[in-house]
Design an enzyme around this catalytic site. Structure first.
Site, PDB file in Angstrom:
ATOM      1  N   HIS A 157      -9.399   2.892   0.293  1.00  0.00           N
ATOM      2  CA  HIS A 157      -7.449   2.636   0.051  1.00  0.00           C
ATOM      3  C   HIS A 157      -7.843   1.959  -1.241  1.00  0.00           C
ATOM      4  CE1 HIS A 157      -3.957   1.361   0.990  1.00  0.00           C
ATOM      5  NE2 HIS A 157      -3.937   1.209   2.645  1.00  0.00           N
ATOM      6  N   CYS A 183       0.952  -1.244   0.213  1.00  0.00           N
ATOM      7  CA  CYS A 183      -0.085   0.143  -0.001  1.00  0.00           C
ATOM      8  C   CYS A 183       0.429   1.431   0.313  1.00  0.00           C
ATOM      9  CB  CYS A 183      -1.000  -0.042   1.009  1.00  0.00           C
ATOM     10  SG  CYS A 183      -2.308  -1.468   0.984  1.00  0.00           S
ATOM     11  N   HIS A 243      -0.783   8.798   4.941  1.00  0.00           N
ATOM     12  CA  HIS A 243      -0.986   7.785   5.426  1.00  0.00           C
ATOM     13  C   HIS A 243      -3.250   7.547   4.552  1.00  0.00           C
ATOM     14  CE1 HIS A 243      -1.101   3.288   3.162  1.00  0.00           C
ATOM     15  NE2 HIS A 243      -1.380   2.608   4.431  1.00  0.00           N
TER      16      HIS A 243
END
Lengths: 366, 425
Positions: free
Chosen positions: B343, B178, B309
């Site tokens: 996400h 990620c 993030h």
């Protein structure tokens, strides 16, 4: 600031190790290679639900036997191979001399463990509810799971990267390590590539075979290298047996593999100011199909022009996909270390991947 | 270091060594193309919809952030759509868009050495989902060769090189989960800095898949409705999909061809937690931020905005905001684009970097949407719900990942001949 003067640096290879169908460790790898020993063996089809035929497996490799039972319950084979190989490599380095924060880790792969990924999703598809899956599998179903476990097991806190590049992964990992060192992002980088044998991989290979699928011979394993940057004029680092002179990666977009392989190798030799006569060995990847044939032609041309010996690797260890180029590098280093005629000379490793990548690396032997 | 000298490493660097962003390509749930995406960021658009990519029967809730009506065909010149999986369709289409945005023709691209780096978490994930389903139904002997042939994750980048007919191009897929988009930008930057490449196409791509959704669901981290990062009642992430690609080149090259410059890539940092496979670790994140700021030649007080993030899980948001406070006495405004985009896995930090470039150029801060009350454990100003106008000079883009793979990129506004990122005071 980051350094931007590659010409003033030299990248010494200060250690390597391999877990391969020859066995575990650098000595077993070098010995198997010296003997020219083939490693193809019949498979236990009770254990492996795969198409008929032999394969080249790491002998007796069982993750929990090799690494112990703590923290390995869900660990897949590729992670076990990689964690174990890095452990062997660190054992021969000056471990206390390494700073965890400045030691990098670069791992090449095809797609992590396709087996683990598919096992996880199959669990979701067949479970009573789609989320009743084994959470222990989650880290291993992601491609960076192995590199993350290497970091945890061996406490490596520097840049940690996973590159997916198929058969060329070992050389592209080397190039990534090279840039991390040239830009001062790490003082030492451990890099290499790993591939596991699995049911999923065996079937993927069969469905995508370029030639006779019954002739496929898959290999597996991991090879890892430790690199560090030193001033170009300085003496070799004590335990270094070679330096990395350069890596060139290109893409075959027009189908003419031979021209692109020739260009990659030619640029490396030109940049280093050497000719084929300066070479000690050439290692083509023995890929199937046109790409592999092109590599063979270039290797033959180099050898004919005085470029030393051609080292067979895949012929002995099988098609190791992501680990293939790493095995070639290990082979060049292992054989050169046992041959004093290699000192001061160079070797070329070439690799091609069906997605189009052509990569070559140039090493100089001490 | 003297205050007046803070940005000197960047300012004193010759134009040849400075690297700028000259093209942006974006496919996201809040907009396709830079215009729509910018409008989405400014208005705080929510990309959420019920997941359609796979059968969600059995999940109590299944919202996600999909790119609805994605049509790759108009962007593919060499590839046929059916030859690529959805993730590679995303990476190739976004690269096409970014190159067009940079004003480069295919011939101009072919005349340069091009570094291609595409970050991803799950690779060709929908194809892998299909192979898993086929395995359950019939066994792997019945897999379709076309699908089997396109699941190698290396294709996400190699397919970009082939699309443009590039030869002098290293194509690498960075599979660092990620934070992979930030890794890709860093690799592009370094390839140019060490002289290996003239130009870099870098970013990230991922497609919505059952594997990721089931994994995050099993971990109890999927939000039932919306993603509310830094909110005291946050309930987790929403998985998303898309791609962001940035064109990087040396400043002298950009100036010589009169390219529009969105931002300067000032630097980046990488660290690894070496701590836990899926839990973040505060000190390692803080170290990553410091490393990135050092590389960029800026101090914490020079940073005007942090794109966090910011996944919207308690573990991430608390750990990340504490790491930020470890570096920053007074943190700058800190937003989570995942509140809007979900996400998007390997695309996440690439899409965020595109958003940061837009924020620098357009002079506004995209909001953290779906926000009600900030968690007192997250001591940051997350710019709730409404974008704000802001004069931004330096922006920090955080990417964290499973396996403890942290990557932080620092972007600066490019102001022509003026010193970039000049420190006020």
């Amino acid at each position: 600031m980051t350094g931007r003067a590659p010409s003033r640096r030299r990248l010494d290879i200060v250690g390597w190790s391999a877990t391969s169908p020859f066995g575990t460790g650098r000595a077993a790898f070098s010995q198997g290679l010296r003997e020219g020993r083939g490693t193809s063996a019949p498979l236990d089809h009770e254990q492996w639900q795969v198409p008929a035929g032999p394969a080249c497996l790491v002998p007796d490799f069982d993750v929990r036997k090799v690494l112990g039972k703590k923290g390995t319950r869900s660990m897949n084979r590729v992670t076990g191979l990689a964690v174990s190989t890095v452990g062997d490599l660190l054992a021969e380095l000056d471990r206390p001399g390494l700073t965890p924060e400045t030691t990098g880790m670069v791992l090449g792969t095809t797609g992590g463990s396709v087996q683990s990924t598919l096992d996880f999703t199959r669990g979701s598809l067949t479970g009573e509810l789609p989320y009743l899956v084994d959470p222990g599998l989650i880290p291993y179903g992601v491609m960076n799971g192995a590199a993350g476990q290497i970091a945890i097991w061996h406490q490596l806190k520097g840049p940690n990267a996973t590159l997916a590049a198929g058969r060329s992964a070992g050389l592209l990992a080397l190039n990534y390590a090279r840039r991390l060192l040239l830009t001062d992002r790490a003082e030492m980088v451990l890099c290499g590539a790993a591939e596991e044998y699995s049911t999923a991989r065996a079937w993927l290979a069969r469905h995508t075979a370029e030639s006779d699928p019954d002739a496929l011979l898959l290999g597996e394993g991991c090879a890892m290298f430790a690199l560090t940057a030193v001033a170009a004029e300085s003496d070799p680092v004590a335990q270094a047996t070679a330096s990395l002179v350069g890596v060139k990666a290109l893409t075959s977009s027009e189908g003419d593999w031979e021209a692109v392989v020739r260009r990659a190798v030619g640029q490396l030799l030109d940049d280093a100011g050497i000719t084929p006569a300066d070479l000690w060995a050439v290692s083509p990847s023995a890929a199937a199909g046109a790409a592999g044939k092109a590599e063979a032609v270039i290797a033959q041309d180099l050898v004919a022009a005085g470029g030393g010996v051609r080292l067979p690797v895949a012929e002995l260890l099988g098609e190791a996909h992501a680990a293939s180029a790493a095995f070639q590098l290990a082979a060049v280093l292992g054989r050169a270390e046992a041959d004093e005629r290699a000192a001061g000379r160079f070797s070329v490793v070439t690799s091609t991947d069906e997605a189009g990548t052509v990569a070559a690396a140039l090493l100089r032997h001490y | 270091m003297d205050v007046s000298d803070v940005t000197a490493p960047s300012a004193q660097r010759s134009d040849r060594d400075r690297v700028v962003v000259t093209g942006l390509g974006v496919f996201s749930s809040i907009g396709v193309g830079l215009g729509e995406f910018t409008e989405g960021l400014r208005s705080g658009r929510n990309g959420v919809s019920p997941i359609s990519a796979f059968d969600t029967t059995g999940f109590a809730h299944a919202n996600g952030c999909e790119v609805r009506d994605f049509e790759p065909a108009p962007w593919l010149r060499r590839w046929k759509q059916e030859e690529l999986g959805r993730a590679a369709q995303f990476s190739v289409a976004a690269a096409r868009m970014a190159v067009a945005d940079a004003g480069l023709s295919d011939d101009e691209l072919r005349a340069r050495r091009v570094q291609i780096t595409v970050g991803t978490t799950d690779g060709e994930s929908q194809d892998l989902d299909r192979l898993a389903a086929e395995w359950v139904a019939e066994g792997p002997q019945s897999w379709a060769p076309q699908i089997a042939g396109r699941v190698g994750a290396g294709r996400l980048s190699a397919a970009v090189a082939w699309e443009f007919g590039l030869t002098d191009s290293e194509a690498v897929t960075l599979a660092t989960a990620c934070s992979a988009g930030n890794y890709a930008i860093g690799m592009g930057l370094d390839a140019i800095r060490v002289g290996d490449a003239d130009i870099a196409l870098c970013g990230g791509a991922d497609a919505m898949c059952q594997k990721s959704f089931a994994a995050f669901y099993r971990l109890g981290t999927i939000a039932p409705d919306f993603c509310r990062p830094f909110d005291k009642d946050r309930q987790g992430i929403l998985t998303g999909e898309g791609a962001g690609v940035l064109v990087l080149e040396r400043l002298d090259s950009a100036l010589a061809r009169g390219a529009r410059i969105y931002a300067e890539v000032l630097g980046y940092g990488l660290t690894c937690d070496a701590h836990h496979p899926v839990q973040p670790e505060q000190s390692s994140i803080a170290r990553c931020v410091r490393t990135a700021l050092d590389d960029a030649g800026v101090r914490p007080e020079d940073v005007d905005l942090i794109s966090a993030h910011g996944t919207g899980t308690r573990t991430n948001d608390v750990t990340e905001s504490r790491a930020i406070r470890e570096v920053y006495e007074v943190p700058p405004r800190t937003v989570s684009l995942k509140s809007m985009l979900g996400h998007t896995m390997g695309a996440a930090s690439a899409l965020a970097a595109v958003a940061c470039s837009v924020a620098l150029t357009e002079g506004f801060i995209p909001p953290t949407i779906n926000h009600r009350e900030t968690d007192p454990e997250c001591e940051i100003d997350c710019v709730p719900n409404q974008s704000v106008e802001a004069d931004l000079k330096v922006v920090q883009n955080n990417g964290l990942a499973f396996a403890g793979n942290n990557a932080v990129v620092v972007l600066g506004r490019y102001d022509g001949d003026r010193t970039p990122a000049t420190v006020a005071g």
